[in-house]
Design a protein around this motif. Sequence first.
Motif, PDB file in Angstrom:
ATOM      1  N   ILE A 330      -4.114   1.653   4.891  1.00  0.00           N
ATOM      2  CA  ILE A 330      -4.014   1.074   3.552  1.00  0.00           C
ATOM      3  C   ILE A 330      -3.104   1.880   2.642  1.00  0.00           C
ATOM      4  CG2 ILE A 330      -5.346   0.416   1.500  1.00  0.00           C
ATOM      5  CD1 ILE A 330      -7.730  -0.048   3.343  1.00  0.00           C
ATOM      6  N   ARG A 331      -3.164   3.190   2.753  1.00  0.00           N
ATOM      7  CA  ARG A 331      -2.453   4.102   1.852  1.00  0.00           C
ATOM      8  C   ARG A 331      -0.970   3.762   1.682  1.00  0.00           C
ATOM      9  NH1 ARG A 331       0.217   8.435   3.743  1.00  0.00           N
ATOM     10  NH2 ARG A 331      -0.846   8.082   5.734  1.00  0.00           N
ATOM     11  N   PRO A 332      -0.221   3.474   2.756  1.00  0.00           N
ATOM     12  CA  PRO A 332       1.218   3.239   2.560  1.00  0.00           C
ATOM     13  C   PRO A 332       1.545   2.031   1.692  1.00  0.00           C
ATOM     14  CG  PRO A 332       0.725   3.711   4.871  1.00  0.00           C
ATOM     15  CD  PRO A 332      -0.581   3.478   4.182  1.00  0.00           C
ATOM     16  N   SER A 333       0.623   1.085   1.568  1.00  0.00           N
ATOM     17  CA  SER A 333       0.913  -0.139   0.818  1.00  0.00           C
ATOM     18  C   SER A 333       0.575  -0.026  -0.659  1.00  0.00           C
ATOM     19  CB  SER A 333       0.120  -1.315   1.423  1.00  0.00           C
ATOM     20  OG  SER A 333      -1.276  -1.164   1.179  1.00  0.00           O
ATOM     21  N   LEU A 334       0.034   1.122  -1.085  1.00  0.00           N
ATOM     22  CA  LEU A 334      -0.441   1.267  -2.457  1.00  0.00           C
ATOM     23  C   LEU A 334       0.404   2.261  -3.240  1.00  0.00           C
ATOM     24  CD1 LEU A 334      -4.303   1.524  -1.811  1.00  0.00           C
ATOM     25  CD2 LEU A 334      -2.993  -0.513  -2.427  1.00  0.00           C
ATOM     26  N   PRO A 335       0.591   2.025  -4.542  1.00  0.00           N
ATOM     27  CA  PRO A 335       1.242   3.038  -5.378  1.00  0.00           C
ATOM     28  C   PRO A 335       0.331   4.250  -5.555  1.00  0.00           C
ATOM     29  CG  PRO A 335       0.442   1.210  -6.722  1.00  0.00           C
ATOM     30  CD  PRO A 335       0.253   0.811  -5.288  1.00  0.00           C
ATOM     31  N   LEU A 336       0.903   5.347  -5.994  1.00  0.00           N
ATOM     32  CA  LEU A 336       0.169   6.613  -6.083  1.00  0.00           C
ATOM     33  C   LEU A 336      -1.089   6.491  -6.932  1.00  0.00           C
ATOM     34  CD1 LEU A 336      -0.072   9.638  -5.561  1.00  0.00           C
ATOM     35  CD2 LEU A 336       1.444  10.028  -7.528  1.00  0.00           C
ATOM     36  N   PHE A 380      -1.048  -7.771  -7.983  1.00  0.00           N
ATOM     37  CA  PHE A 380       0.068  -7.329  -8.810  1.00  0.00           C
ATOM     38  C   PHE A 380       1.249  -6.838  -7.984  1.00  0.00           C
ATOM     39  CE2 PHE A 380      -3.283  -7.287 -11.958  1.00  0.00           C
ATOM     40  CZ  PHE A 380      -2.637  -7.718 -13.098  1.00  0.00           C
ATOM     41  N   GLY A 381       0.948  -6.374  -6.762  1.00  0.00           N
ATOM     42  CA  GLY A 381       2.031  -5.837  -5.949  1.00  0.00           C
ATOM     43  C   GLY A 381       2.586  -6.812  -4.949  1.00  0.00           C
ATOM     44  N   GLY A 382       1.900  -7.965  -4.796  1.00  0.00           N
ATOM     45  CA  GLY A 382       2.372  -8.977  -3.867  1.00  0.00           C
ATOM     46  C   GLY A 382       2.099  -8.665  -2.408  1.00  0.00           C
ATOM     47  N   HIS A 383       1.209  -7.697  -2.141  1.00  0.00           N
ATOM     48  CA  HIS A 383       0.940  -7.314  -0.752  1.00  0.00           C
ATOM     49  C   HIS A 383      -0.215  -8.123  -0.191  1.00  0.00           C
ATOM     50  CE1 HIS A 383       3.780  -4.044  -1.003  1.00  0.00           C
ATOM     51  NE2 HIS A 383       3.184  -3.594  -2.075  1.00  0.00           N
ATOM     52  N   ARG A 384      -0.003  -9.390   0.021  1.00  0.00           N
ATOM     53  CA  ARG A 384      -1.043 -10.265   0.579  1.00  0.00           C
ATOM     54  C   ARG A 384      -0.893 -10.358   2.085  1.00  0.00           C
ATOM     55  NH1 ARG A 384      -5.674 -11.328  -2.074  1.00  0.00           N
ATOM     56  NH2 ARG A 384      -5.251 -11.497  -4.290  1.00  0.00           N
ATOM     57  N   ASP A 385      -0.827  -9.195   2.719  1.00  0.00           N
ATOM     58  CA  ASP A 385      -0.588  -9.173   4.162  1.00  0.00           C
ATOM     59  C   ASP A 385      -1.905  -8.971   4.908  1.00  0.00           C
ATOM     60  OD1 ASP A 385      -0.844  -6.668   3.035  1.00  0.00           O
ATOM     61  OD2 ASP A 385       0.607  -5.701   4.378  1.00  0.00           O
ATOM     62  N   ARG A 386      -2.764  -9.968   4.809  1.00  0.00           N
ATOM     63  CA  ARG A 386      -4.065  -9.854   5.452  1.00  0.00           C
ATOM     64  C   ARG A 386      -3.946 -10.138   6.948  1.00  0.00           C
ATOM     65  NH1 ARG A 386      -7.712  -9.688   1.469  1.00  0.00           N
ATOM     66  NH2 ARG A 386      -7.306 -10.727  -0.491  1.00  0.00           N
ATOM     67  N   PRO A 387      -4.789  -9.464   7.748  1.00  0.00           N
ATOM     68  CA  PRO A 387      -4.812  -9.807   9.181  1.00  0.00           C
ATOM     69  C   PRO A 387      -5.330 -11.221   9.355  1.00  0.00           C
ATOM     70  CG  PRO A 387      -5.933  -7.721   8.737  1.00  0.00           C
ATOM     71  CD  PRO A 387      -5.686  -8.370   7.420  1.00  0.00           C
ATOM     72  N   GLU A 388      -4.796 -11.907  10.368  1.00  0.00           N
ATOM     73  CA  GLU A 388      -5.273 -13.260  10.652  1.00  0.00           C
ATOM     74  C   GLU A 388      -6.425 -13.269  11.623  1.00  0.00           C
ATOM     75  OE1 GLU A 388      -2.005 -15.547  11.952  1.00  0.00           O
ATOM     76  OE2 GLU A 388      -0.874 -15.387  10.084  1.00  0.00           O
TER      77      GLU A 388
END
Length: 389
Positions: A330-336, A380-388
């Motif tokens: 999860i960490r790489p997809s989030l801002p600090l 807010f970040g547009g990271h809607r990359d959920r596993p299917e």
Amino acid sequence: MTIGLRRMAPRDPAQRHRAATPLELLFDLVFVVAVGLAATNLHEIEAGGHLASAVFSYCLVFFSIWWAWVNFTWFATSFDTDDWLYRVMTVVQMAGVLVLAAGVHDAMVDGDFTIGIIGYVLMRLALVGQWIRAAVSSPRYRRTALRYAVGVVLVQVLWVASLALPLEFRPVATPFLILAEVLVPVWAETGAETTQWHTHHLAERYSLFTLIVLGEGLVASANAVIDALAHTEHLGSLLTLAACGLVITVGMWWIYFSREQHDHIRSLPTALLFGYGHYVVFAAAGALPAGIEVAVQADAGHGGLTDAAVAATVAVPVALFVLSIWWLAIRPSLPLRVNVLVVALTLAVVASIALPAVSLPLTAVLVVAVVVTLEVASSFGGHRDRPEA
């Protein structure tokens, strides 16, 4: 070629729509038994007041369960032929896991790993047969496959030799043997042709195993409801425990599946980090139901743990689960700032142990807060990359 057998050629790592096979799903069912027995014995030892020995024995036993699953899964993603011989060898591995599960009680309660080691060695040697078959069928990966076969056999010899040690010395030798086990893939894959794996397939397989271990938490929550109905004098507190257990388990599921994970298995170093790091994810999730059961037992006035220790049996596994999957996927997809908030909320779960009377509800609230944080960050970040899966 023998009738009914296929050449064990490497699977295409870019194969479209690669998903778990019925055989893999059947294989996973064996681990429902093994994980359940490990959690049950962890609960019983913890409730008896032996927290340190419970955690130590659980970590050792869970390694054998986890390692059995990991080795089958990574081999399957590279060389699964699903012919009759492959299926028979897989069933032998399943038999080994069942024998291993039968020895969980003796290993965790009495420190006697004899039955567990027998089942473990049976399971590992069956996989050696698969690696030898891969070596014969795939000249490109022959050196790597033979390295796996030789490494696994040597370590199994050491496991069998450890049975000659006095009972009190076996737990001392076990960590060194575990280290030898985890170094075999590193040695086999380094300096040789690296086996190919299907990243989406692996991510799905890890997701499915996560569901297995989290499912034990739902069983523990259900047991709390059953106890509440049988002991109406504790109805309110037990229903609260059940509700908190459900919220925490669902929250952990939500956190795990909040991001795609296949991108973290691209290279050998990242694959090793992802694969080995999931030991903490799985072990923590598997320990949660034991903590819920300990809390139920303590509510009824039974058990030999302090209130803070009871709170720790839930809070610590939850915190380890969240921190480990956050770090791995999860960490790489989030801002600090969001990463800092997730870590702060998780550390607050550990700090809740200082308030044992409200630790469980507070843990549930904090897990929900992590979920909300990740959802807001996605929005807010547009990271809607959920596993299917």
